[in-house]
Design a protein around this motif. Sequence first.
Motif, PDB file in Angstrom:
ATOM      1  N   ARG A  51       0.863  -1.182   0.000  1.00  0.00           N
ATOM      2  CA  ARG A  51       0.000   0.000   0.000  1.00  0.00           C
ATOM      3  C   ARG A  51       0.897   1.229   0.000  1.00  0.00           C
ATOM      4  O   ARG A  51       1.865   1.302   0.745  1.00  0.00           O
ATOM      5  CB  ARG A  51      -0.886   0.009   1.236  1.00  0.00           C
ATOM      6  N   GLY A  52       0.572   2.182  -0.847  1.00  0.00           N
ATOM      7  CA  GLY A  52       1.361   3.397  -0.910  1.00  0.00           C
ATOM      8  C   GLY A  52       0.515   4.561  -1.380  1.00  0.00           C
ATOM      9  O   GLY A  52      -0.593   4.380  -1.869  1.00  0.00           O
ATOM     10  N   MET A  53       1.038   5.751  -1.200  1.00  0.00           N
ATOM     11  CA  MET A  53       0.368   6.958  -1.667  1.00  0.00           C
ATOM     12  C   MET A  53       1.242   7.581  -2.747  1.00  0.00           C
ATOM     13  O   MET A  53       2.449   7.735  -2.564  1.00  0.00           O
ATOM     14  CB  MET A  53       0.151   7.940  -0.527  1.00  0.00           C
ATOM     15  N   LEU A  54       0.620   7.935  -3.854  1.00  0.00           N
ATOM     16  CA  LEU A  54       1.340   8.552  -4.964  1.00  0.00           C
ATOM     17  C   LEU A  54       1.433  10.051  -4.727  1.00  0.00           C
ATOM     18  O   LEU A  54       0.422  10.731  -4.563  1.00  0.00           O
ATOM     19  CB  LEU A  54       0.605   8.275  -6.274  1.00  0.00           C
ATOM     20  N   LEU A  55       2.664  10.558  -4.683  1.00  0.00           N
ATOM     21  CA  LEU A  55       2.883  11.996  -4.543  1.00  0.00           C
ATOM     22  C   LEU A  55       3.368  12.550  -5.870  1.00  0.00           C
ATOM     23  O   LEU A  55       4.281  11.994  -6.481  1.00  0.00           O
ATOM     24  CB  LEU A  55       3.950  12.289  -3.487  1.00  0.00           C
TER      25      LEU A  55
ATOM     26  N   SER B 294       1.302   6.210   5.904  1.00  0.00           N
ATOM     27  CA  SER B 294       1.328   6.611   7.311  1.00  0.00           C
ATOM     28  C   SER B 294       2.366   7.705   7.569  1.00  0.00           C
ATOM     29  O   SER B 294       2.381   8.298   8.646  1.00  0.00           O
ATOM     30  CB  SER B 294       1.614   5.410   8.208  1.00  0.00           C
ATOM     31  N   LYS B 295       3.212   8.012   6.601  1.00  0.00           N
ATOM     32  CA  LYS B 295       4.269   9.016   6.761  1.00  0.00           C
ATOM     33  C   LYS B 295       3.952  10.346   6.075  1.00  0.00           C
ATOM     34  O   LYS B 295       4.758  11.255   6.098  1.00  0.00           O
ATOM     35  CB  LYS B 295       5.590   8.492   6.188  1.00  0.00           C
ATOM     36  N   VAL B 296       2.777  10.467   5.465  1.00  0.00           N
ATOM     37  CA  VAL B 296       2.446  11.675   4.700  1.00  0.00           C
ATOM     38  C   VAL B 296       2.435  12.915   5.589  1.00  0.00           C
ATOM     39  O   VAL B 296       2.998  13.955   5.232  1.00  0.00           O
ATOM     40  CB  VAL B 296       1.114  11.500   3.948  1.00  0.00           C
TER      41      VAL B 296
END
Length: 86
Positions: free
Chosen positions: A20-24, A59-61
């Motif tokens: 799971r990840g968030m695209l920046l 979780s680090k955003v």
Amino acid sequence: MVLPYTLQNTSSLEMARARRGMLLQCDPSIRALIVQIDAQHNDIILEELDDTHLLVDPSKVEFIKHELNRLLSKNIYNPMEEEEEQ
């Protein structure tokens, strides 16, 4: 195209691991700052995709935002501070 498996050798297939990840999306200068933050605090960047996209730990955003604000505030010129010093 992303395949749901990776070839280990010609005789066997193994399933790829999903993360799971968030695209920046950001400009290259902000990306460089995020890479710098990751060098100090590991496990933030999961994958460097290109010059303007990073896959990061969701979780680090908030931590990334806080650190970016801290780093950017060091580089802001405030003429009022000069007047107060005089």
